[in-house]
Structure formats: C-alpha cells, structure tokens
Write an enzyme that holds these catalytic residues in place. Structure first.
Site, short mmCIF file in Angstrom:
data_model
loop_
_atom_site.label_atom_id
_atom_site.label_comp_id
_atom_site.label_asym_id
_atom_site.label_seq_id
_atom_site.Cartn_x
_atom_site.Cartn_y
_atom_site.Cartn_z
N SER A 144 28.28 33.16 -51.18
CA SER A 144 29.39 33.83 -51.85
C SER A 144 28.86 34.82 -52.89
O SER A 144 28.17 35.76 -52.54
CB SER A 144 30.33 32.77 -52.45
OG SER A 144 31.60 33.28 -52.70
N ASP A 225 36.73 32.13 -43.22
CA ASP A 225 36.67 33.03 -44.37
C ASP A 225 37.86 33.99 -44.25
O ASP A 225 38.39 34.19 -43.15
CB ASP A 225 35.35 33.83 -44.36
CG ASP A 225 34.28 33.22 -45.24
OD1 ASP A 225 34.62 32.78 -46.36
OD2 ASP A 225 33.10 33.19 -44.84
N HIS A 257 34.90 28.74 -46.05
CA HIS A 257 34.05 29.33 -47.08
C HIS A 257 33.19 28.28 -47.80
O HIS A 257 32.16 28.62 -48.38
CB HIS A 257 34.94 30.06 -48.10
CG HIS A 257 34.18 30.87 -49.10
ND1 HIS A 257 33.68 32.12 -48.82
CD2 HIS A 257 33.84 30.60 -50.39
CE1 HIS A 257 33.06 32.60 -49.89
NE2 HIS A 257 33.13 31.70 -50.85
#
Length: 274
Positions: A144, A225, A257
């Site tokens: 991320s 995602d 995610h």
C-alpha cells in the site's frame, strides 16, 4: 465522493465490513510479528538515523551463511498509521530459507511529511549497505503506502548518497504510484500535501530508465482492490516496462487489500514463493 470511495480500501473487501477489516488486519500482523520475534534471531529498534522513527527491526536467517540476501519490508497504513512493530509477520518463511528480513520504521504523518518519509526509506537502505557489507542483494517489499515508498526508492539518484544499494528486486503490493488523486480525499487531511509535493513524490512521474542488470519488479494487486488501486498498479507497471525495466504484473484472485499481504506469513502463498 467517488475518489473517497476508491481510495478507501476497507470498502472493497467482500470478507468483512470496513470497520472490522482494519482491526482484523492489525490483529493478524501483530500476532504474526509476535510469532516471528519469539522464534527468529532478531535485532530490534536499530537506529539508522537520529530521529525517533528512524529505526528498523532485523530478523536474521536461521543458518546465516557468509553472505545473505535481505528482504526490506516497508509497511503501509496510508503514511499515517501502522509501524515496524507489526511488520515482522513475513519473516518466518524467509529466515528459514536463509533470507534476512528488515522491517523499516519511518515517521508517519502528521509528524512525518511525504518528502521526509521518502528520504528516510532511502537512508535506511544506505545504512543497511554500510552496516552489513556482506549483504547479497536487497529485495524491497512494500504494501500500500509502503509500495509507494519502495517505488520511490527505485527512482533514487544514489549519487547523492555516495552508496548504491544493490537492489535486485522489488515486490510492490497494492500500491499507490500517483499521489495526485489523494489530494482530493480524506487521506490528505493528515498528510497536508501540496500539488508540488504530490508530484515530486509520485513514482509514476519519476520512472528512471532501467540500468543494465537492473532489478526485477513484481507489481501485485488484489482482485478485491478498488478500481483505482488496480488502475494505478497497471499503469505503473506499464510505465516501468516502457522504460526498459524487467517487470511483471500479478493480479491475485480471491484476496483483498489486506490479506494479499497478510498471507506472506504462509510458506505456500504465491507471493512468499516468488
């Protein structure tokens, strides 16, 4: 509002609702880190600079040979939460294979600002090269916001540092590579980035031509995602490829995610294997 939704990863998981999934992620990474600290040989809170946040945790290989490769893990948390203290969960499968794992800390917002975080990650790599001359290649892994910071490390002019880290590979997981859309979301409340800062720190805008024998890059993105995260991964991998980098895009089915990175604690997981 659409951008807010697209840059809120917790809204896109089919597993858990948005409040539960963050707590679950924190619990999984903390427990995994605790396990790794209990059974691996470690050196914790090693200072790579004078700042409070400038520390790293090292998990040594079970049977360290004369030289060993190092996986440098850079945590996510939208540049404003999480820490190295919950970032050792990927260590056990790797140390058993002779790889050292280093979890890098950096000053998150609001204390840290974007320029400073990027510089801290770069300096942590320089420190590792100087402190451990026997390192046989550095492999970056970021999740991320951490994938963004790892990508910024790839676009560094190392001449400024008088040390060129031997970066042989990078695994960029569910990252953000263009910060401009972030300016229009809640994420920037703590970061307080200007457009100039966002552009200066967008890896997408600073792809350098690949040098011969440059590192291999794996850009990984989760099926669950958000469309924006998926778009960013695709466009950044295309930009790297256009600049001559050896890059592959891995679109992982059945993960979101959060568990796309949590599963690095499992030996059999595809990213662990890669």
């Amino acid at each position: 509002q659409a951008l807010e939704d697209h840059y809120s990863p917790s809204r896109w998981s089919p597993r858990l609702d948005r409040d539960t999934i963050i707590d679950a992620h924190l619990a999984v990474t903390a427990a995994g880190t605790e396990r790794a600290r209990a059974s691996a040989q470690t050196l914790l809170h090693v200072s790579y600079g004078s700042g409070d946040g400038e520390k790293l945790d090292i998990y040594f290989p079970t049977d360290p040979s004369e030289t060993f490769p190092v996986l440098v893990y850079i945590h996510g948390g939208y540049w404003q939460c999480l820490s190295k203290d919950d970032s050792g969960f990927a260590a056990l499968p790797l140390v058993s294979q002779g790889v050292a794992v280093v979890a890098v800390g950096y000053d998150i917002a609001p204390k840290g600002h974007m320029d400073a975080m990027v510089l801290q990650v770069r300096r942590s790599l320089v420190f590792l090269m100087q402190r451990y001359p026997r390192i046989r290649g550095i492999y970056l892994c970021g999740h991320s916001a951490g994938a963004h910071l790892a990508a910024m490390a790839l676009s560094t002019d190392w001449m400024e540092f008088q040390v060129v880290p031997d970066i042989k590979g990078a695994v960029l997981v569910s990252g953000v590579y263009d910060l401009e859309p972030i300016l229009h979301t809640y994420v920037n409340d703590a970061l307080n980035m200007s457009r100039e800062v966002a552009q200066r720190n967008s890896p997408m805008r600073h792809v350098t031509p690949a040098v011969p024998a440059a590192c291999e890059v794996l850009v990984a993105v989760a099926q669950h995602d958000s469309p924006e995260f998926r778009r960013q991964s695709q466009e950044y991998s295309q930009a790297l490829r256009a600049a001559g980098w050896s890059v592959s895009l891995l679109d992982l089915a059945g993960v979101d995610h959060f568990d796309i990175i949590e599963k690095l604690s499992e030996d059999s997981y595809i990213l662990t294997q890669v």
